[in-house]
Design an enzyme around this catalytic site. Sequence first.
Site, PDB file in Angstrom:
ATOM      1  N   TYR A 111     -10.417 -18.735  -3.571  1.00  6.93           N
ATOM      2  CA  TYR A 111      -9.992 -17.386  -3.178  1.00  6.93           C
ATOM      3  C   TYR A 111      -8.950 -17.473  -2.063  1.00  6.93           C
ATOM      4  O   TYR A 111      -7.904 -16.818  -2.100  1.00  6.93           O
ATOM      5  CB  TYR A 111     -11.213 -16.568  -2.727  1.00  6.93           C
ATOM      6  CG  TYR A 111     -10.843 -15.284  -2.015  1.00  6.93           C
ATOM      7  CD1 TYR A 111     -10.091 -14.299  -2.660  1.00  6.93           C
ATOM      8  CD2 TYR A 111     -11.224 -15.056  -0.692  1.00  6.93           C
ATOM      9  CE1 TYR A 111      -9.733 -13.132  -2.004  1.00  6.93           C
ATOM     10  CE2 TYR A 111     -10.871 -13.895  -0.034  1.00  6.93           C
ATOM     11  CZ  TYR A 111     -10.122 -12.932  -0.692  1.00  6.93           C
ATOM     12  OH  TYR A 111      -9.752 -11.784  -0.039  1.00  6.93           O
ATOM     13  N   SER A 147      -7.567  -6.500   8.288  1.00  6.42           N
ATOM     14  CA  SER A 147      -7.325  -5.906   6.971  1.00  6.42           C
ATOM     15  C   SER A 147      -8.273  -4.730   6.735  1.00  6.42           C
ATOM     16  O   SER A 147      -9.421  -4.752   7.186  1.00  6.42           O
ATOM     17  CB  SER A 147      -7.548  -6.978   5.894  1.00  6.42           C
ATOM     18  OG  SER A 147      -7.746  -6.375   4.634  1.00  6.42           O
ATOM     19  N   GLN A 173      -4.105  -3.327   9.315  1.00  6.02           N
ATOM     20  CA  GLN A 173      -3.345  -3.232   8.057  1.00  6.02           C
ATOM     21  C   GLN A 173      -4.019  -2.238   7.142  1.00  6.02           C
ATOM     22  O   GLN A 173      -5.203  -2.351   6.820  1.00  6.02           O
ATOM     23  CB  GLN A 173      -3.272  -4.609   7.386  1.00  6.02           C
ATOM     24  CG  GLN A 173      -2.695  -4.575   5.972  1.00  6.02           C
ATOM     25  CD  GLN A 173      -3.770  -4.474   4.919  1.00  6.02           C
ATOM     26  OE1 GLN A 173      -4.777  -5.159   5.008  1.00  6.02           O
ATOM     27  NE2 GLN A 173      -3.575  -3.607   3.914  1.00  6.02           N
ATOM     28  N   TYR A 188      -4.470  -0.320   3.549  1.00  9.08           N
ATOM     29  CA  TYR A 188      -4.259  -0.051   2.121  1.00  9.08           C
ATOM     30  C   TYR A 188      -4.274   1.459   2.024  1.00  9.08           C
ATOM     31  O   TYR A 188      -5.201   2.092   2.541  1.00  9.08           O
ATOM     32  CB  TYR A 188      -5.420  -0.612   1.290  1.00  9.08           C
ATOM     33  CG  TYR A 188      -5.263  -2.051   0.874  1.00  9.08           C
ATOM     34  CD1 TYR A 188      -4.454  -2.392  -0.204  1.00  9.08           C
ATOM     35  CD2 TYR A 188      -5.944  -3.068   1.530  1.00  9.08           C
ATOM     36  CE1 TYR A 188      -4.323  -3.715  -0.609  1.00  9.08           C
ATOM     37  CE2 TYR A 188      -5.821  -4.391   1.130  1.00  9.08           C
ATOM     38  CZ  TYR A 188      -5.009  -4.702   0.062  1.00  9.08           C
ATOM     39  OH  TYR A 188      -4.878  -5.999  -0.337  1.00  9.08           O
ATOM     40  N   ARG A 211      -4.337 -13.592 -10.736  1.00 13.55           N
ATOM     41  CA  ARG A 211      -4.704 -14.842 -10.045  1.00 13.55           C
ATOM     42  C   ARG A 211      -5.746 -15.607 -10.857  1.00 13.55           C
ATOM     43  O   ARG A 211      -6.917 -15.230 -10.899  1.00 13.55           O
ATOM     44  CB  ARG A 211      -5.243 -14.522  -8.659  1.00 13.55           C
ATOM     45  CG  ARG A 211      -4.260 -13.711  -7.836  1.00 13.55           C
ATOM     46  CD  ARG A 211      -4.802 -13.341  -6.487  1.00 13.55           C
ATOM     47  NE  ARG A 211      -3.963 -12.321  -5.880  1.00 13.55           N
ATOM     48  CZ  ARG A 211      -4.397 -11.375  -5.047  1.00 13.55           C
ATOM     49  NH1 ARG A 211      -5.661 -11.350  -4.691  1.00 13.55           N
ATOM     50  NH2 ARG A 211      -3.566 -10.488  -4.553  1.00 13.55           N
ATOM     51  N   LYS A 241       4.509  -3.806   5.679  1.00 13.74           N
ATOM     52  CA  LYS A 241       4.309  -5.228   5.323  1.00 13.74           C
ATOM     53  C   LYS A 241       4.534  -5.423   3.821  1.00 13.74           C
ATOM     54  O   LYS A 241       3.990  -4.671   3.012  1.00 13.74           O
ATOM     55  CB  LYS A 241       2.882  -5.655   5.684  1.00 13.74           C
ATOM     56  CG  LYS A 241       2.520  -7.073   5.260  1.00 13.74           C
ATOM     57  CD  LYS A 241       1.182  -7.503   5.846  1.00 13.74           C
ATOM     58  CE  LYS A 241       0.810  -8.926   5.497  1.00 13.74           C
ATOM     59  NZ  LYS A 241       0.220  -9.101   4.179  1.00 13.74           N
ATOM     60  N   HIS A 251       3.014 -11.587   0.250  1.00 16.50           N
ATOM     61  CA  HIS A 251       1.551 -11.598   0.170  1.00 16.50           C
ATOM     62  C   HIS A 251       1.043 -13.038  -0.044  1.00 16.50           C
ATOM     63  O   HIS A 251       0.074 -13.277  -0.768  1.00 16.50           O
ATOM     64  CB  HIS A 251       1.084 -10.686  -0.966  1.00 16.50           C
ATOM     65  CG  HIS A 251      -0.207  -9.979  -0.686  1.00 16.50           C
ATOM     66  ND1 HIS A 251      -0.273  -8.674  -0.270  1.00 16.50           N
ATOM     67  CD2 HIS A 251      -1.496 -10.393  -0.751  1.00 16.50           C
ATOM     68  CE1 HIS A 251      -1.547  -8.309  -0.119  1.00 16.50           C
ATOM     69  NE2 HIS A 251      -2.310  -9.352  -0.391  1.00 16.50           N
ATOM     70  N   ARG A 258       0.775 -14.271  -3.775  1.00 19.37           N
ATOM     71  CA  ARG A 258      -0.380 -13.818  -4.549  1.00 19.37           C
ATOM     72  C   ARG A 258      -0.061 -12.643  -5.473  1.00 19.37           C
ATOM     73  O   ARG A 258      -0.935 -12.152  -6.168  1.00 19.37           O
ATOM     74  CB  ARG A 258      -1.510 -13.405  -3.604  1.00 19.37           C
ATOM     75  CG  ARG A 258      -2.066 -14.582  -2.843  1.00 19.37           C
ATOM     76  CD  ARG A 258      -2.855 -14.140  -1.629  1.00 19.37           C
ATOM     77  NE  ARG A 258      -4.160 -13.595  -1.936  1.00 19.37           N
ATOM     78  CZ  ARG A 258      -5.241 -14.322  -2.182  1.00 19.37           C
ATOM     79  NH1 ARG A 258      -5.166 -15.638  -2.194  1.00 19.37           N
ATOM     80  NH2 ARG A 258      -6.397 -13.751  -2.419  1.00 19.37           N
TER      81      ARG A 258
HETATM   82  C1  LIG Z   1      -7.304 -14.805   0.766  1.00 20.34           C
HETATM   83  C2  LIG Z   1      -6.223 -13.866   1.160  1.00 20.34           C
HETATM   84  C3  LIG Z   1      -6.505 -12.519   1.309  1.00 20.34           C
HETATM   85  C4  LIG Z   1      -5.495 -11.631   1.731  1.00 20.34           C
HETATM   86  N1  LIG Z   1      -5.807 -10.323   1.948  1.00 20.34           N
HETATM   87  C5  LIG Z   1      -4.857  -9.483   2.434  1.00 20.34           C
HETATM   88  C6  LIG Z   1      -5.190  -8.148   2.775  1.00 20.34           C
HETATM   89  O1  LIG Z   1      -6.327  -7.711   2.679  1.00 20.34           O
HETATM   90  N2  LIG Z   1      -4.186  -7.370   3.258  1.00 20.34           N
HETATM   91  C7  LIG Z   1      -2.893  -7.828   3.427  1.00 20.34           C
HETATM   92  O2  LIG Z   1      -2.023  -7.093   3.882  1.00 20.34           O
HETATM   93  N3  LIG Z   1      -2.574  -9.087   3.094  1.00 20.34           N
HETATM   94  C8  LIG Z   1      -3.518  -9.929   2.632  1.00 20.34           C
HETATM   95  N4  LIG Z   1      -3.195 -11.227   2.353  1.00 20.34           N
HETATM   96  C9  LIG Z   1      -1.821 -11.710   2.614  1.00 20.34           C
HETATM   97  C10 LIG Z   1      -1.693 -12.200   4.047  1.00 20.34           C
HETATM   98  O3  LIG Z   1      -1.760 -11.142   4.949  1.00 20.34           O
HETATM   99  C11 LIG Z   1      -0.369 -12.931   4.293  1.00 20.34           C
HETATM  100  O4  LIG Z   1       0.682 -12.110   3.853  1.00 20.34           O
HETATM  101  C12 LIG Z   1      -0.299 -14.282   3.606  1.00 20.34           C
HETATM  102  O5  LIG Z   1      -1.527 -14.969   3.718  1.00 20.34           O
HETATM  103  C13 LIG Z   1       0.800 -15.104   4.281  1.00 20.34           C
HETATM  104  O6  LIG Z   1       0.942 -16.350   3.675  1.00 20.34           O
HETATM  105  P1  LIG Z   1       0.301 -17.693   4.254  1.00 20.34           P
HETATM  106  O7  LIG Z   1      -1.161 -17.658   3.888  1.00 20.34           O
HETATM  107  O8  LIG Z   1       1.064 -18.751   3.567  1.00 20.34           O
HETATM  108  O9  LIG Z   1       0.500 -17.693   5.757  1.00 20.34           O
HETATM  109  C14 LIG Z   1      -4.187 -12.124   1.939  1.00 20.34           C
HETATM  110  C15 LIG Z   1      -3.917 -13.487   1.786  1.00 20.34           C
HETATM  111  C16 LIG Z   1      -4.914 -14.349   1.402  1.00 20.34           C
HETATM  112  C17 LIG Z   1      -4.588 -15.823   1.284  1.00 20.34           C
END
Ligand SMILES: Cc1cc2nc3c(=O)[nH]c(=O)nc-3n(C[C@H](O)[C@H](O)[C@H](O)COP(=O)(O)O)c2cc1C
Length: 386
Positions: free
Chosen positions: A33, A115, A136, A138, A173, A260, A284, A287
């Site tokens: 995850y 988050s 952050q 949603y 994913r 963002k 993101h 993702r």
């Molecule tokens: C497991 C996971 C969950 C995430 N959940 C959120 C989220 O709830 N809200 C959000 O704005 N970004 C979410 N993100 C994106 C992160 O905020 C961020 O943009 C991203 O992890 C940056 O890349 P990095 O992991 O290479 O530093 C998530 C990323 C991951 C890996």
Amino acid sequence: MKQDLMQYHTQYPSITDLKRKAKKRIPKFAFDYLEGGCNEEINLFKNESDFHQVTLMPQYLKKYQGVDMSTELFGHRYDAPVGISPIGLQGLIWPNAPEILAKAALTHNIPFILSTVSTSSIERIATVSEGKFWFQLYHPAEKEVLDDILNRLQATGCQVLVVLVDVPSFGFRYREIKAGLSMPPKMNLNNVFQAAIRPEWSIRTLKHGIPAFATLQKYMDKSLNMAQLGQFMNATFDKRVDMDKIAAIRNKWKGKLVLKGIVSEQDIQKAIELGADGVIVSNHGGRQIDAGESSIKSLIRLKQYGEKIKIMIDGGIRSGPDIGRSLACGADFTFAGRPFMYGVSALGNEGGNHTIALLKSQFKQVMEQLCCEKVTDLRETLISVP
Ligand SMILES: Cc1cc2nc3c(=O)[nH]c(=O)nc-3n(C[C@H](O)[C@H](O)[C@H](O)COP(=O)(O)O)c2cc1C
């Protein structure tokens, strides 16, 4: 005695060391995850590899008075230009992770973003961070829920509201689908087995309680089963955000507002038009769209707007040199997601402090080596970009 904020465990001098250790300490479904991107994970890969092509040049004979990593952002002077990105379901990856990270961020005077779908509530994080946190959002589908969340943020003194714009659909994913981890989390037999062979994670999870969406609990019917929880998530959030929705938030939210997930010229121009204070250039963490470009490439295209709006970046930052590269390419500030979660998964309560201290130490060395006194001096060091 004042804690040495640059101290890190010498056994884990890199983010890769933390990632390796994390993989051994948490169940496979939790690691997948955290680690996974979407589709073939090309964009996830490019986020890191494109950073390697950014090169910087030192000027050794320059008169040098010493390093100052502190960075002014939205009226606050942070100790270093790096913060913690929002991660959903953090407590599934390591119990109590959001609080561990919020406390570490407070100690080190760097920003922590909670988050909407994390496992600690707005009120709990406000308490542990002494009101020094970002949130952050949603975008909720119902106006009442949106208003209530904004009121809660105002009441707890949240410093910056970050509205996420890059999830108009859920990323495809593979790892999460296989693990049964598409929202909401399911515990199938395979996952129970994976948890059983990670006893420390399992015991701590039992002690801490099954992770839940703590901020959202008051809007949920307590008797929801897992399948209904998924429907709740789909019904509660507008995935697609538009100008009208952001304008309404800008009208109501008096604090700093950041968007963002901005990667296009059109969207950054709209952010400026809407009166946003900043953007986080982000995909993101690879993702959402595998055919997208790396965050650093998006930043290089968008840095021309830096006079009009604060530009931050996340995605692929894994070291002090990557923080330096981002600033050299025009970012005002940087964030990272996975590195801090690797740290907490690897080292538990110590993981937040360790990871921040490590990135700060590495970044300080980069500034000293390049002969930069202030973080803005990094812009003069850029030689080549991807
Ligand atoms: C497991 C996971 C969950 C995430 N959940 C959120 C989220 O709830 N809200 C959000 O704005 N970004 C979410 N993100 C994106 C992160 O905020 C961020 O943009 C991203 O992890 C940056 O890349 P990095 O992991 O290479 O530093 C998530 C990323 C991951 C890996």
